[in-house]
Structures are given as C-alpha cells and as structure tokens.
Design a protein around this motif. Sequence first.
Motif, PDB file in Angstrom:
ATOM      1  N   LYS A   9       0.874  -1.176   0.000  1.00 32.84           N
ATOM      2  CA  LYS A   9       0.000   0.000   0.000  1.00 32.84           C
ATOM      3  C   LYS A   9       0.909   1.224   0.000  1.00 32.84           C
ATOM      4  CE  LYS A   9      -3.708  -2.253   2.499  1.00 32.84           C
ATOM      5  NZ  LYS A   9      -4.545  -2.230   3.709  1.00 32.84           N
ATOM      6  N   ARG A  13      -3.779   4.772  -4.988  1.00 30.01           N
ATOM      7  CA  ARG A  13      -4.586   4.026  -5.964  1.00 30.01           C
ATOM      8  C   ARG A  13      -3.789   2.946  -6.681  1.00 30.01           C
ATOM      9  NH1 ARG A  13      -8.100   8.316  -9.239  1.00 30.01           N
ATOM     10  NH2 ARG A  13      -9.884   7.010  -8.775  1.00 30.01           N
ATOM     11  N   HIS A  52      -1.363  -0.392  -6.587  1.00 25.71           N
ATOM     12  CA  HIS A  52      -1.103  -1.522  -5.699  1.00 25.71           C
ATOM     13  C   HIS A  52      -0.159  -2.524  -6.365  1.00 25.71           C
ATOM     14  CE1 HIS A  52      -4.456  -0.131  -3.227  1.00 25.71           C
ATOM     15  NE2 HIS A  52      -5.124   0.000  -4.357  1.00 25.71           N
ATOM     16  N   PHE A  89      -4.496  -0.622 -10.497  1.00 30.45           N
ATOM     17  CA  PHE A  89      -4.783   0.802 -10.321  1.00 30.45           C
ATOM     18  C   PHE A  89      -6.285   0.959 -10.119  1.00 30.45           C
ATOM     19  CE2 PHE A  89      -5.847   5.045 -11.783  1.00 30.45           C
ATOM     20  CZ  PHE A  89      -4.927   5.809 -11.066  1.00 30.45           C
ATOM     21  N   ASP A  90      -6.658   1.582  -9.006  1.00 25.48           N
ATOM     22  CA  ASP A  90      -8.070   1.770  -8.667  1.00 25.48           C
ATOM     23  C   ASP A  90      -8.688   2.900  -9.483  1.00 25.48           C
ATOM     24  OD1 ASP A  90      -7.650  -0.148  -6.748  1.00 25.48           O
ATOM     25  OD2 ASP A  90      -7.492   1.282  -5.089  1.00 25.48           O
ATOM     26  N   THR A 107     -12.146   3.332  -9.060  1.00 25.27           N
ATOM     27  CA  THR A 107     -13.055   3.711  -7.986  1.00 25.27           C
ATOM     28  C   THR A 107     -12.668   2.877  -6.773  1.00 25.27           C
ATOM     29  OG1 THR A 107     -14.732   2.008  -8.432  1.00 25.27           O
ATOM     30  CG2 THR A 107     -14.926   4.071  -9.682  1.00 25.27           C
ATOM     31  N   LYS A 108     -13.432   2.976  -5.714  1.00 29.54           N
ATOM     32  CA  LYS A 108     -13.150   2.182  -4.522  1.00 29.54           C
ATOM     33  C   LYS A 108     -13.313   0.686  -4.804  1.00 29.54           C
ATOM     34  CE  LYS A 108     -14.268   1.898   0.343  1.00 29.54           C
ATOM     35  NZ  LYS A 108     -15.058   2.375   1.442  1.00 29.54           N
ATOM     36  N   PHE A 137     -10.996  -1.755 -10.539  1.00 31.09           N
ATOM     37  CA  PHE A 137      -9.578  -1.523 -10.803  1.00 31.09           C
ATOM     38  C   PHE A 137      -9.177  -2.147 -12.136  1.00 31.09           C
ATOM     39  CE2 PHE A 137      -9.918  -5.414  -8.308  1.00 31.09           C
ATOM     40  CZ  PHE A 137      -9.068  -6.303  -8.939  1.00 31.09           C
TER      41      PHE A 137
END
Length: 190
Positions: free
Chosen positions: A94, A100, A102, A146-147, A149-150, A153
């Motif tokens: 993280k 955003r 990972h 890569f996010d 939104t929540k 991804f």
Amino acid sequence: MKKIISSLLLFSALQAFSQEKTSIELNYPIPSGDNFISNYDGLVDVGIKYRFSDKENFAFGVSLNANYLTYDEPDIGFKTKNYNFQPRIFGELKLKGIPRLHPALGLGYTFMQFSTTGNGNTGEEIISFNESESLSGFNFNVSFSFDFTKKMFAQVQYDAIKVSNTPEGVPDTKYNTTANFIKLGVGYRF
C-alpha cells in the motif's frame, strides 16, 4: 439443521465480501517470451483473490486464476486446448504517496492441462490424433493494479512458470521448461 448450516455459510460469505477482502478479475492472457507456449492464443483468464491479512502498509492473501489458451496447427490440422490453474499466495504493498496503485508479488504453483485433437496429412501419412498431457511447475507473479473507484480496478500481471515435469523424450531446455504470460484485465472488489 441444513438450513442453519446454509445460513451460517451465507452469513460468513457476506461478512467476507462486505469487508472488501475479496476481489474477482477478468484478464486477457498473452503468452510471451521464447518458450513452448509462445505460439498459443490467449482467450480468457479469470481470478479470485482473498486478503486474509490487511495491515496499514501491506496485505497478504491467497488467489486462484484459471486461463484458457488455444493453438492451431493449420498445416497438419491439429488443435490444442490449454487450461491452466494457478493457486498462489501474494503480498500487496500500500503506497502512501500513490494510494490508488497496488504493486504485488505472488508465489504459487501452476497446473497445465493440454488436449490435442485433429486429423491431418504430414505429407507422408494421414494422422488421427487425440491426446492429453499434464504439466505443472512453480509460478512467480508480479502485478500492478490501479483503482478507478473504490471497487473497480485495472491491472497488468506477469507470470513466469518453471515446469518441473517435462514429458519423456522432451529435452530439458529453457524453451521446454518455461512459460510466461502477460495478463491485462479489470477487477471488482467486494
């Protein structure tokens, strides 16, 4: 009694999903490198991940991917289907500066099932073929997600497989004992 057990299992599954520990993915596998799988066409790769440890700077979990590839030999008339199953453990960083993004590393095992069928002419004889073969080996995975939104991804993955059981009569060379994939995909966190 069956209703109670079913209710408990459903409740447990909902608890796991509601904590955003589980994600599903849909990827496009692209064989890469100079190896025995490089001529195959990737069709689909699906995966599921479960994070059993979620700390401030990292997460650890288990995952399972399954993918399907094909290879056609038009000159001879053979078609090979390849199914791969990849259970693994993974660690995900993280990044505080880029929350955003990972990056993750995974280590696991790959089970490969090949099924070849066809009727063809080699120029010297007509051959009818129906054969299955299984290979397996250790799998190393590097991925970046890569996010958007929540919950949603995008990701890119690289899988390196070291086959440990080459068939009898197949030379033990790098070409015959490695397989590499690049996977591009999207995912959804529950």
